[in-house]
Design a protein around this motif. Structure first.
Motif, PDB file in Angstrom:
ATOM      1  N   TYR A 152       0.782  -1.230   0.000  1.00  0.00           N
ATOM      2  CA  TYR A 152       0.000   0.000   0.000  1.00  0.00           C
ATOM      3  C   TYR A 152       0.821   1.291   0.000  1.00  0.00           C
ATOM      4  N   PRO A 153       1.939   1.396   0.725  1.00  0.00           N
ATOM      5  CA  PRO A 153       2.749   2.608   0.595  1.00  0.00           C
ATOM      6  C   PRO A 153       3.252   2.836  -0.826  1.00  0.00           C
ATOM      7  N   ILE A 154       3.618   1.746  -1.537  1.00  0.00           N
ATOM      8  CA  ILE A 154       4.054   1.874  -2.926  1.00  0.00           C
ATOM      9  C   ILE A 154       2.896   2.382  -3.784  1.00  0.00           C
ATOM     10  N   VAL A 155       1.724   1.791  -3.595  1.00  0.00           N
ATOM     11  CA  VAL A 155       0.545   2.224  -4.351  1.00  0.00           C
ATOM     12  C   VAL A 155       0.225   3.682  -4.061  1.00  0.00           C
ATOM     13  N   ALA A 156       0.315   4.080  -2.800  1.00  0.00           N
ATOM     14  CA  ALA A 156       0.013   5.465  -2.419  1.00  0.00           C
ATOM     15  C   ALA A 156       0.975   6.437  -3.102  1.00  0.00           C
ATOM     16  N   PHE A 157       2.277   6.158  -3.028  1.00  0.00           N
ATOM     17  CA  PHE A 157       3.272   7.026  -3.659  1.00  0.00           C
ATOM     18  C   PHE A 157       3.039   7.111  -5.163  1.00  0.00           C
ATOM     19  N   GLN A 247       1.501  12.018  -0.528  1.00  0.00           N
ATOM     20  CA  GLN A 247       1.940  13.394  -0.710  1.00  0.00           C
ATOM     21  C   GLN A 247       3.375  13.465  -1.206  1.00  0.00           C
ATOM     22  N   LEU A 248       4.229  12.572  -0.707  1.00  0.00           N
ATOM     23  CA  LEU A 248       5.611  12.546  -1.187  1.00  0.00           C
ATOM     24  C   LEU A 248       5.657  12.207  -2.669  1.00  0.00           C
ATOM     25  N   GLY A 249       4.782  11.318  -3.118  1.00  0.00           N
ATOM     26  CA  GLY A 249       4.741  10.977  -4.536  1.00  0.00           C
ATOM     27  C   GLY A 249       4.409  12.173  -5.408  1.00  0.00           C
ATOM     28  N   VAL A 319      14.770   9.831  -4.795  1.00  0.00           N
ATOM     29  CA  VAL A 319      13.621   9.667  -3.897  1.00  0.00           C
ATOM     30  C   VAL A 319      12.630   8.680  -4.515  1.00  0.00           C
ATOM     31  N   ILE A 320      12.487   8.740  -5.836  1.00  0.00           N
ATOM     32  CA  ILE A 320      11.516   7.889  -6.532  1.00  0.00           C
ATOM     33  C   ILE A 320      11.977   6.436  -6.599  1.00  0.00           C
ATOM     34  N   GLU A 321      13.272   6.220  -6.707  1.00  0.00           N
ATOM     35  CA  GLU A 321      13.806   4.876  -6.969  1.00  0.00           C
ATOM     36  C   GLU A 321      13.265   3.782  -6.041  1.00  0.00           C
ATOM     37  N   PRO A 322      13.252   3.952  -4.717  1.00  0.00           N
ATOM     38  CA  PRO A 322      12.746   2.854  -3.881  1.00  0.00           C
ATOM     39  C   PRO A 322      11.252   2.598  -4.032  1.00  0.00           C
ATOM     40  N   TYR A 323      10.522   3.550  -4.596  1.00  0.00           N
ATOM     41  CA  TYR A 323       9.092   3.370  -4.840  1.00  0.00           C
ATOM     42  C   TYR A 323       8.812   2.873  -6.258  1.00  0.00           C
ATOM     43  N   ASN A 324       9.822   2.861  -7.104  1.00  0.00           N
ATOM     44  CA  ASN A 324       9.625   2.488  -8.502  1.00  0.00           C
ATOM     45  C   ASN A 324       9.766   0.981  -8.668  1.00  0.00           C
ATOM     46  N   ILE A 325       8.957   0.247  -7.933  1.00  0.00           N
ATOM     47  CA  ILE A 325       8.946  -1.196  -7.972  1.00  0.00           C
ATOM     48  C   ILE A 325       7.503  -1.666  -8.101  1.00  0.00           C
ATOM     49  N   SER A 326       7.334  -2.935  -8.321  1.00  0.00           N
ATOM     50  CA  SER A 326       5.980  -3.475  -8.454  1.00  0.00           C
ATOM     51  C   SER A 326       5.172  -3.210  -7.186  1.00  0.00           C
ATOM     52  N   PRO A 327       3.960  -2.691  -7.334  1.00  0.00           N
ATOM     53  CA  PRO A 327       3.131  -2.438  -6.152  1.00  0.00           C
ATOM     54  C   PRO A 327       2.391  -3.674  -5.651  1.00  0.00           C
ATOM     55  N   VAL A 328       2.673  -4.826  -6.232  1.00  0.00           N
ATOM     56  CA  VAL A 328       1.989  -6.046  -5.825  1.00  0.00           C
ATOM     57  C   VAL A 328       3.004  -7.114  -5.499  1.00  0.00           C
TER      58      VAL A 328
END
Length: 330
Positions: A152-157, A247-249, A319-328
């Motif tokens: 969910y944090p990945i999806v939120a971002f 919000q960070l996203g 900042v984006i890199e750790p969130y740029n992964i599969s959200p599932v």
């Protein structure tokens, strides 16, 4: 305190902090030197993070019964198998009920005002072709199985960042990008809509459908549909756990595009600097702390020179890199 269930004694806690330590962390009784270790573990361990959120919900329900009121809580699909969650969460909840609270959470993670995407994109001006070509997207894995669970944090971002991309694509009048980002937002919404009311799902589906390239709706219709999507996605990600990621996203994607396009107005806006300071004090995940510090060090006071533009663009990308992964996940 009620006794723990019989199966609790057989749980292997060797890879997790002691329940007493987690309880002390939440209650503000853990020594200052030990807090970072617990925080890092919660950010990296899906099991303990899920226990944390479930325990907060359990406490809220207990307090709501005492006050004879009902506190809202949005149920979300577990990241871990229900039987594993139950085995870990019940004993932890019992420890929490012995006297822990959520005050320390509010002390360490102050409420972040939910800014609209418009406030992030207003200072970017007309996107232009060069900037539009730099818009996302994230890989949202549309083809994964229905049973896959969401991070969910990945999806939120990714939802916050993709809303910024869609808003700029609408301003640029780029039908291909509009279709791409609208479809991505629809998929991201479906990852977290297991318990959403049916009318809300219908609104999302209708809005995404009207964004299709072949429909060619008027700009004002697109903006109306965009605001509808934003309202639903912001509401789905408005609790104190997910709001910082969302919000960070939005802030990071707008900042990345501002740096790339040399939009000094973004960096001159006081609310964008204030958001940076908040995120630096309350990093949603440890991996973004150092890139955020470097962004603050390089924050321009006037025009953006080519070296500063390149440096800032890279920092936002970090900042984006750790969130740029599969959200599932499985």
């Amino acid at each position: 305190m009620n006794s723990l269930p019989p199966f609790a004694a057989n749980i292997d806690h060797s890879d997790h902090p002691a329940l007493e330590s987690l309880a002390a962390y939440l209650d503000g009784r853990l020594p200052e030197a030990e807090r970072p270790e617990i925080a890092v573990h919660l950010d990296s361990c899906a099991a303990c993070y899920e226990i944390y959120t479930e325990s907060l919900r359990f406490q809220n329900e207990e307090r709501s019964q005492t006050r004879r009121t009902v506190l809202p809580f949005t149920r979300r699909k577990s990241w871990i198998p229900p039987q594993r969650l139950r085995a870990l969460a019940l004993p932890f909840a019992a420890v929490l009920l012995a006297g822990t609270g959520v005050a320390v959470w509010h002390q360490l993670h102050l409420p972040l005002e939910l800014r609209s995407v418009e406030t992030f994109t207003a200072s970017l001006g007309a996107p232009g072709t060069a900037l539009t070509e730099q818009l996302g997207p994230f890989d949202v894995n549309r083809g994964v199985e229905e049973e896959s669970t969401a991070n969910y944090p990945i999806v939120a971002f990714q939802s916050g960042a993709t809303l910024v991309d869609l808003r700029l694509a609408i301003e640029a009048g780029d039908p291909e990008k509009i279709d791409l980002f609208a479809q991505s937002l629809g998929v991201l919404y479906n990852r977290t809509s297991n318990f959403s009311p049916e009318p809300e799902k219908a609104m999302v589906q209708a809005a995404v459908g009207r964004f299709r390239e072949g429909a060619r709706p008027a700009r004002k219709v697109r903006l109306a549909d965009f605001r509808s999507l934003e309202t639903i996605l912001r509401t789905n990600n408005s609790d104190e756990i997910l709001a910082p990621h969302f919000q960070l996203g939005a802030w990071t994607e707008a900042g990345r595009l501002a740096a790339y396009g040399g939009r000094a107005a973004f960096f001159a806006a006081s609310e964008n600097r204030q958001s940076l300071r908040w995120f630096r004090s309350n990093p949603p995940i440890p991996e973004v702390q150092e890139p955020l510090r470097r962004i603050e060090d390089a924050w321009p006071e006037g025009s953006l020179t080519p070296p500063v533009k390149a440096q800032l663009t890279r920092r936002f990308e970090q900042v984006i890199e750790p969130y740029n992964i599969s959200p599932v996940g499985d």
